[in-house]
Write a protein that holds these residues in place. Structure first.
Motif, PDB file in Angstrom:
ATOM      1  N   UNK A  93       0.826  -1.208   0.000  1.00 51.16           N
ATOM      2  CA  UNK A  93       0.000   0.000   0.000  1.00 51.16           C
ATOM      3  C   UNK A  93       0.858   1.256   0.000  1.00 51.16           C
ATOM      4  N   UNK A  94       2.049   1.174   0.608  1.00 49.07           N
ATOM      5  CA  UNK A  94       2.872   2.373   0.732  1.00 49.07           C
ATOM      6  C   UNK A  94       3.655   2.712  -0.525  1.00 49.07           C
ATOM      7  N   UNK A  95       4.242   1.710  -1.137  1.00 48.45           N
ATOM      8  CA  UNK A  95       5.137   2.018  -2.247  1.00 48.45           C
ATOM      9  C   UNK A  95       4.354   2.188  -3.544  1.00 48.45           C
ATOM     10  N   UNK A  96       4.997   2.802  -4.521  1.00 49.37           N
ATOM     11  CA  UNK A  96       4.317   3.073  -5.791  1.00 49.37           C
ATOM     12  C   UNK A  96       4.137   1.771  -6.567  1.00 49.37           C
ATOM     13  N   UNK A  97       3.258   1.827  -7.557  1.00 51.41           N
ATOM     14  CA  UNK A  97       2.987   0.626  -8.345  1.00 51.41           C
ATOM     15  C   UNK A  97       4.241   0.141  -9.057  1.00 51.41           C
ATOM     16  N   UNK A  98       5.028   1.084  -9.571  1.00 53.00           N
ATOM     17  CA  UNK A  98       6.250   0.704 -10.267  1.00 53.00           C
ATOM     18  C   UNK A  98       7.240   0.053  -9.322  1.00 53.00           C
ATOM     19  N   UNK A  99       7.367   0.620  -8.138  1.00 61.19           N
ATOM     20  CA  UNK A  99       8.264   0.015  -7.156  1.00 61.19           C
ATOM     21  C   UNK A  99       7.804  -1.402  -6.856  1.00 61.19           C
ATOM     22  N   UNK A 100       6.496  -1.567  -6.766  1.00 65.21           N
ATOM     23  CA  UNK A 100       5.992  -2.887  -6.418  1.00 65.21           C
ATOM     24  C   UNK A 100       6.267  -3.893  -7.521  1.00 65.21           C
ATOM     25  N   UNK A 101       6.095  -3.461  -8.767  1.00 69.28           N
ATOM     26  CA  UNK A 101       6.451  -4.339  -9.886  1.00 69.28           C
ATOM     27  C   UNK A 101       7.915  -4.754  -9.762  1.00 69.28           C
ATOM     28  N   UNK A 102       8.765  -3.779  -9.457  1.00 63.29           N
ATOM     29  CA  UNK A 102      10.186  -4.075  -9.319  1.00 63.29           C
ATOM     30  C   UNK A 102      10.435  -5.074  -8.199  1.00 63.29           C
ATOM     31  N   UNK A 103       9.787  -4.861  -7.064  1.00 69.61           N
ATOM     32  CA  UNK A 103       9.968  -5.779  -5.938  1.00 69.61           C
ATOM     33  C   UNK A 103       9.581  -7.195  -6.348  1.00 69.61           C
ATOM     34  N   UNK A 104       8.402  -7.322  -6.944  1.00 66.59           N
ATOM     35  CA  UNK A 104       7.912  -8.648  -7.311  1.00 66.59           C
ATOM     36  C   UNK A 104       8.840  -9.308  -8.322  1.00 66.59           C
ATOM     37  N   UNK A 105       9.224  -8.510  -9.305  1.00 67.60           N
ATOM     38  CA  UNK A 105      10.049  -9.030 -10.378  1.00 67.60           C
ATOM     39  C   UNK A 105      11.406  -9.470  -9.856  1.00 67.60           C
ATOM     40  N   UNK A 106      12.004  -8.626  -9.047  1.00 66.54           N
ATOM     41  CA  UNK A 106      13.350  -8.951  -8.593  1.00 66.54           C
ATOM     42  C   UNK A 106      13.350 -10.137  -7.655  1.00 66.54           C
ATOM     43  N   UNK A 107      12.297 -10.254  -6.854  1.00 70.27           N
ATOM     44  CA  UNK A 107      12.199 -11.416  -5.980  1.00 70.27           C
ATOM     45  C   UNK A 107      12.163 -12.695  -6.802  1.00 70.27           C
ATOM     46  N   UNK A 108      11.300 -12.685  -7.811  1.00 73.57           N
ATOM     47  CA  UNK A 108      11.175 -13.862  -8.670  1.00 73.57           C
ATOM     48  C   UNK A 108      12.499 -14.149  -9.366  1.00 73.57           C
ATOM     49  N   UNK A 109      13.161 -13.076  -9.780  1.00 79.79           N
ATOM     50  CA  UNK A 109      14.395 -13.219 -10.529  1.00 79.79           C
ATOM     51  C   UNK A 109      15.479 -13.826  -9.654  1.00 79.79           C
ATOM     52  N   UNK A 110      15.644 -13.252  -8.479  1.00 82.70           N
ATOM     53  CA  UNK A 110      16.678 -13.740  -7.583  1.00 82.70           C
ATOM     54  C   UNK A 110      16.415 -15.171  -7.166  1.00 82.70           C
ATOM     55  N   UNK A 111      15.162 -15.433  -6.818  1.00 79.81           N
ATOM     56  CA  UNK A 111      14.876 -16.780  -6.335  1.00 79.81           C
ATOM     57  C   UNK A 111      15.072 -17.772  -7.468  1.00 79.81           C
ATOM     58  N   UNK A 112      14.724 -17.354  -8.664  1.00 82.33           N
ATOM     59  CA  UNK A 112      14.844 -18.273  -9.788  1.00 82.33           C
ATOM     60  C   UNK A 112      16.309 -18.573 -10.094  1.00 82.33           C
ATOM     61  N   UNK A 113      17.160 -17.550 -10.003  1.00 79.11           N
ATOM     62  CA  UNK A 113      18.577 -17.781 -10.259  1.00 79.11           C
ATOM     63  C   UNK A 113      19.226 -18.569  -9.117  1.00 79.11           C
ATOM     64  N   UNK A 114      18.846 -18.253  -7.886  1.00 75.70           N
ATOM     65  CA  UNK A 114      19.376 -18.993  -6.735  1.00 75.70           C
ATOM     66  C   UNK A 114      19.053 -20.471  -6.869  1.00 75.70           C
ATOM     67  N   UNK A 115      17.794 -20.700  -7.174  1.00 73.57           N
ATOM     68  CA  UNK A 115      17.292 -22.054  -7.326  1.00 73.57           C
ATOM     69  C   UNK A 115      18.105 -22.801  -8.393  1.00 73.57           C
ATOM     70  N   UNK A 116      18.331 -22.133  -9.524  1.00 68.24           N
ATOM     71  CA  UNK A 116      19.111 -22.747 -10.597  1.00 68.24           C
ATOM     72  C   UNK A 116      20.528 -23.060 -10.130  1.00 68.24           C
ATOM     73  N   UNK A 117      21.134 -22.087  -9.451  1.00 71.68           N
ATOM     74  CA  UNK A 117      22.507 -22.285  -8.980  1.00 71.68           C
ATOM     75  C   UNK A 117      22.580 -23.452  -8.007  1.00 71.68           C
TER      76      UNK A 117
END
Lengths: 578, 578
Positions: free
Chosen positions: B277-301
C-alpha cells in the motif's frame, strides 16, 4: 550468539541500510536538499561517523577500499549513466566532448603537474624531494573530473541539456585518459630510465584503452541484445541479462587494462535499443528501477565512505602545496575550457556562450575516483601529502563549488532545461527534419552527422534488427494494440459516414491529428509518468509506420514493404466514401 | 592481463550467467520442460560440469560451500516463497501444516534414526560402529523435506491449492524442527554423557527457535512497513527496503541460532500488505520481479551446484545402508502422513482424501538443505557414508519421485488448481461470507478462525494501519481514480435522468452491478495480467468502501466513519430523483 558466521553479509546490509536511511532522512525536510547538495550532506554524515569511530577506537577508521570502489560501487553508477544517457545530445556534441575529455584532461594533467613542480622548487616550502614525475602522477589523478560528483550536483540544478552533456560526457570519457596517464606515470616512477619509446607507447595506449573499451562494451552489448531474443518463456530472468552483461563488460575491460567505464557505457548505449524492444514492459520497468536504485545507493555509499575515510592519521599537512593544488586546479581548468571552446566555437554555428563556459569550468568537480587512485599509489615518502591534498581538493570542489553552483546558475541566468517532455507533434517534426537533412546532405554530397545517422539507421534496420530483435514489426504493448484498434474503428466509421473526403485526406496527417486529440484527452486522466511512457511508445510506433510511407528515404520505395495491405485497405475505404 | 584483480566478481557473474543461460536453453525446446522437471535437468548439467572438472583436474570439483548456501542462495528463495505465499489457504490450514511440520518431522527423524540403527546391528553389513546418536543425527538431516525442491516440482504440476500449501508449508516450517534436532544431536554427539535435563532443554528449544524466528521476522517486517511510509520523495530506493529488512531478519535470526527461514517468512508475510500500500505501483512491480528473478537464479545455482558437488571422492559406498535409507525415508513418511491425516480428518469437515495423502507422502522431496547440513557435520569416521547416502536420497527423490509425480497426478486425477483467477463477484462474495461467519461465530460465542480473523482485521485497521500506512484511505492507483470518476459521473447521469428509482436502490448493489459490467468490457481489451491487477485493486478498494456500509460489523456503526459525506451525497441524489 554467532556473529562471526553472518558478519560479512550483515555488515554490508547494515551499511546499505544506513545509506538508504540517510537518504530518506534528508528528504524528510524538504528545505535541506534544496539548499545543500545531497553529496555534501552525505560526506558530512560520513565525517561524523568517522569522527565517532576515531573517537571510540582511538585509531583511524577504515579507509574505503579501492577494490571495493572500482569493482562494486562504481559500475552501477556508470551503468545507470550510460543506460539513461540522452543519446541525441551526446552524439550531436561528441566532438566537443572528446576534445574536452582528451585534450582538456591532458592539458590539465601537464599544467597542474608542471606548475606544482615549480612550487616544489621554492626552498621555503620544504618540498624539494617531490620529483617532476611524482608531480605529474599527482596531476594525472587530480585532473580527472569525477562523474559521480558531477552527476550528483548537476542532477539537482537542471541546466540545459547541452551544457549538462558537455560536463557529464567529459567526466565519463576522460576515464580512458586518466587510466592511461596514471598507469604511465606510475610505471615511469618505478623505471630507472625513461626512453622515448616508452613515451610513444604511452601515446599509442590512449587509442588502445579507449577504443578497446568501446569494442569490448559493444560486443557484450550486442550479445546481451541477442540473448534477450530467447527469453520469451522465462520473462522473469530477462532483467538479469542487462546487468550481467554490462558488469561482465566492465570486468573484462578492467582485466585487459582497458577503460572499464568506457566499456560499460558503450555496452549500455549499444544494447539499450534492442533490449528495450525485446523484453516485456514489466521487465523494462524493473531494469530501469533497479539501475536507478543501485546507482543511487552506490552513490550514497561512496560519499559516506569518502567522509569516513577523511578522518584519521593518513594526512601530511603542507599549506603551500595544498593551497596551490586548489588554485592550479581552478586556473588550468578555466584556461583549458577557454582555449578549447575558442576552437570549438570557430567550427560551430550553435556556439557555447561565456556563461556556459564558466559553468563548464566551475562544474569540474573531483570525487571518489581521485580518492581511490591516490590510495592505490605505491608507497613513497610523500604519499600522505598527496592524500591530504586530494582530500582537500575533493572537499573543496564538492562543498564550495557544489554548494555555490546553484546560486551562480540562477544569478547568471544560465539557460535551464525545459521542464516538459516534447509533445508527440514535436517529436514527429524532429524526426521529419532529420530525414530531410539526411536527404539534403546526401544530395549535396556532404558526409555530415545526418548522413551517417541515416547510414547507421539503414544498417541497423537491414542487419542488426533482424539478428537482435525478437518480433521485428509487432508492437507488444497493450496500449499500442488498443490504440491501433481504436484507429481502425475510427477510420471505418469515417469511411461509412462518408466523411473521409472532408477530413485531411492524407492518412498520415489524419493519424497525426488524432494522436494529438487522444493525447489531450489522456492528459486529463493520466499522470505525467504514464503519459510520458505512452508518448514514447506512440512516437516509436508511429515512426515505424511512417517510415514506409511517403517520407523521403533513399532505401525504400513506397509500397515495397509489408504495409501494402494497410495502404490498400485505406484506398478501398476512400473509394467507397467517394 | 590482470585476472587476480577481478577474479571474485568475475567468477560469480559467470556462474550466474551460466545458470541463466541454462534456464534459457531448457525453455527453447518446449517439449523438454514438460517431461522432465527443471531441477532434474539442472542437476544433470551440474553432473556433466562436475565430470568435466573432475576429468580435467583429476581431483574432486569444489563442493558447494554450506555458508554460501545458507547465507546467499537460500534467503532469496524463501523470501520469494514467503512474499507470494497465498495467505488465505495458509492460515486456513495452519493447524494441519504445523502438525505435519512438527510432529511429522519428529516422527520421521526418530523413525528413520532408530530403524537405521537396527540395520546397523546386522553383522553382515559391517556397520556396527555407527552409534544410535549418529543415526539419529543422520535421521534429523535426512528427514527434512526441502522447500527448494518441493517448490521446483510442485510449481510445474499445478495441483489444487490446499494440497500445494500442505506440502509446501510443511517444507518451510519444518526448518525450525530440523535446526533444533540437528543441533541437539550434534551437541549430544560431542558430549560425554547426556542428562535428562539436556533432553528437556531440547524440547523447550523448539518453541524458542520457532517463535523467536516469528518474532524477529515480524518486528523487522513492521519496521520495513514503517520505513516505507517516508519514502514518498525518493521512490527509487523503496524496493531496497523490502530486500534489506527481510535479509536482516534472516541474518539476525541465524545469528541468535533461531530459524532464519521462519523469520524471513514471517517478515515477508507481515510486511507485504503495508508495503504494497505504501510504495508506488512501479516500485511494487520491481519488488515482485526482482524477488522472482533472484529466487529463480538462486534455485538454478543450487541445483547446478548440487550436481557438481555429487561428483568426486567424498563418498563411501555401503549398499545396505544406502538402500535402507531410501526405503525407510519412504516408509516412515508414508506412515506419518497416514497417521497424522487420520487425526486431522477427524476434526475437519473438508477432509484430505486418500489421493491427496498419497501425493503429500510422495511429494516429500529432499534437496540442498540436507546436502549442506551433511557437509556441516563434524568429521568422524563414517561422514563419507552419510554424504553418499544423502546424495543418493536427494537424487532419488528429485529424479525418480520428481519425474513420476506429474504422471501420477494425472493418473490419479488429483484435483488440479483452477486456471482462472476468481472474478470480482466471487471475491466480493467470499468477503461477504467471511463477515457473515465472523458474525455467527461472535454471536454463538465460538472463538473460531473467522472470529480471530475479524479481531485481527479490527486491530489492523484501528492501530497498525494508522502507524504503518502512509495515506490511509486514499487509493493511489490511477486506475482506481479513473474508476471513481466514472462512477461518480454515471451516478450523476442516472440521477439527472431520474432513473435511479428503477435501478436497484441499494448503492452497494448498484456498485457491484456496474463493476461486473466494467469488468466484462475491460476483459475484451486488456490482457489477463493487467486485468488481474485491476481486479485486485478494485476488490481491495471496494472492500474498503463497503466495510463502513451496512455489512454487519461489531465495531463500527453505520455513519460513524469518514464516509458520511459520501452517503449524504447519494441521499441527496436519490431525493432529487424521487
Amino acid at each position: 550468539l554467532d556473529y562471526q558466521h553472518v558478519q560479512v553479509p550483515f555488515e554490508i546490509t547494515l551499511w546499505i541500510m544506513l545509506a538508504s536511511l540517510a537518504k530518506i532522512g534528508f528528504h524528510l525536510y524538504n528545505k535541506l536538499p534544496s539548499v545543500v547538495p545531497e553529496s555534501c550532506l552525505l560526506i558530512f554524515v560520513g565525517l561524523i561517523m568517522g569522527g565517532i569511530i576515531y573517537g571510540l577506537n582511538d585509531k583511524s577508521p577504515p579507509v574505503m577500499d579501492s577494490d571495493i570502489f572500482f569493482l562494486y560501487l562504481l559500475p552501477p553508477i556508470v551503468l545507470d549513466a550510460g543506460y539513461f544517457m540522452p543519446s541525441r545530445p551526446f552524439f550531436e556534441n561528441i566532438g566537443t566532448i572528446l576534445l574536452y575529455a582528451v585534450v582538456g584532461t591532458i592539458w590539465n594533467v601537464f599544467g597542474i603537474g608542471f606548475s606544482l613542480y615549480g612550487i616544489c622548487q621554492v626552498k621555503a616550502f620544504h618540498l624539494q624531494d617531490v620529483s617532476l614525475l611524482h608531480n605529474l602522477l599527482f596531476g594525472s589523478l587530480i585532473a580527472a573530473v569525477d562523474p559521480v560528483a558531477v552527476l550528483a550536483v548537476f542532477e539537482e540544478i537542471h541546466v540545459n541539456e547541452k551544457l549538462h552533456i558537455l560536463v557529464f560526457g567529459e567526466s565519463l570519457l576522460n576515464d580512458a585518459v586518466t587510466v592511461v596517464l596514471y598507469k604511465l606515470f606510475r610505471s615511469f616512477c618505478e623505471m630507472p630510465t625513461i626512453k622515448s619509446v616508452d613515451v610513444f607507447a604511452g601515446v599509442g595506449k590512449f587509442f588502445v584503452v579507449g577504443l578497446g573499451g568501446v569494442l569490448v562494451g559493444l560486443s557484450f552489448g550486442m550479445t546481451a541484445a541477442f540473448t534477450t531474443r530467447f527469453t520469451k518463456d522465462i520473462r522473469v530472468i530477462e532483467p538479469f541479462f542487462v546487468f550481467l552483461y554490462s558488469y561482465l563488460s566492465y570486468l573484462t575491460a578492467e582485466m585487459f587494462h582497458l577503460s572499464g567505464i568506457v566499456a560499460i557505457i558503450a555496452c549500455a548505449m549499444g544494447m539499450k535499443r534492442y533490449v528495450e524492444a525485446n523484453i516485456s514492459l514489466k521487465s523494462h520497468t524493473t531494469v530501469k528501477y533497479f539501475m536507478k536504485m543501485w546507482s543511487s545507493v552506490s552513490d550514497t555509499l561512496i560519499f559516506i565512505f569518502l567522509g569516513v575515510s577523511t578522518i584519521g592519521e593518513n594526512h601530511e599537512w603542507n599549506w603551500p602545496y595544498i593551497c596551490f593544488t586548489i588554485i592550479f586546479c581552478l586556473i588550468w581548468r578555466a584556461l583549458g575550457v577557454l582555449v578549447l571552446t575558442f576552437f570549438v566555437n570557430k567550427f560551430h554555428v550553435n556556439t557555447i556562450t561565456g556563461k556556459d563556459q564558466f559553468i563548464i569550468a566551475y562544474g569540474g568537480l573531483r570525487g571518489a575516483i581521485c580518492f581511490s587512485l591516490v590510495f592505490l599509489l605505491p608507497d613513497f615518502r610523500r604519499k600522505k601529502l598527496f592524500i591530504a591534498a586530494t582530500t582537500v581538493v575533493i572537499l573543496f570542489t564538492v562543498f564550495i563549488q557544489g554548494m555555490t553552483i546553484r546560486p551562480l546558475v540562477d544569478l547568471l541566468a544560465v539557460k535551464k532545461k525545459r521542464e516538459s517532455a516534447p509533445t508527440v507533434g514535436e517529436q514527429i517534426h524532429i524526426r521529419f527534419l532529420d530525414h530531410l537533412l539526411a536527404g539534403i546532405e546526401d544530395i549535396c554530397g556532404h558526409w555530415g552527422q545526418y548522413y551517417w545517422k541515416d547510414k547507421l539507421e539503414y544498417f541497423n534496420s537491414k542487419y542488426l534488427q533482424k539478428i537482435l530483435l525478437r518480433e521485428y514489426d509487432q508492437p507488444k504493448s497493450s496500449i499500442v494494440l488498443l490504440y491501433e484498434k481504436l484507429e481502425r474503428k475510427h477510420a471505418i466509421e469515417l469511411a461509412e459516414a462518408g466523411q473521409l473526403g472532408h477530413a485531411p485526406s492524407h492518412p498520415s496527417l489524419l493519424n497525426n491529428d488524432r494522436t494529438v486529440i487522444t493525447d489531450k484527452k489522456l492528459e486529463d486522466t493520466l499522470n505525467p509518468d504514464i503519459l510520458e511512457n505512452i508518448q514514447e511508445i506512440l512516437a516509436r510506433n508511429l515512426y515505424r509506420i511512417r517510415r514506409t510511407g511517403p517520407a523521403y528515404n533513399r532505401h525504400t520505395l513506397p509500397g515495397e514493404t509489408e504495409h501494402v495491405e494497410h495502404a490498400k485497405e485505406i484506398l478501398i475505404l476512400r473509394h467507397k466514401s467517394l
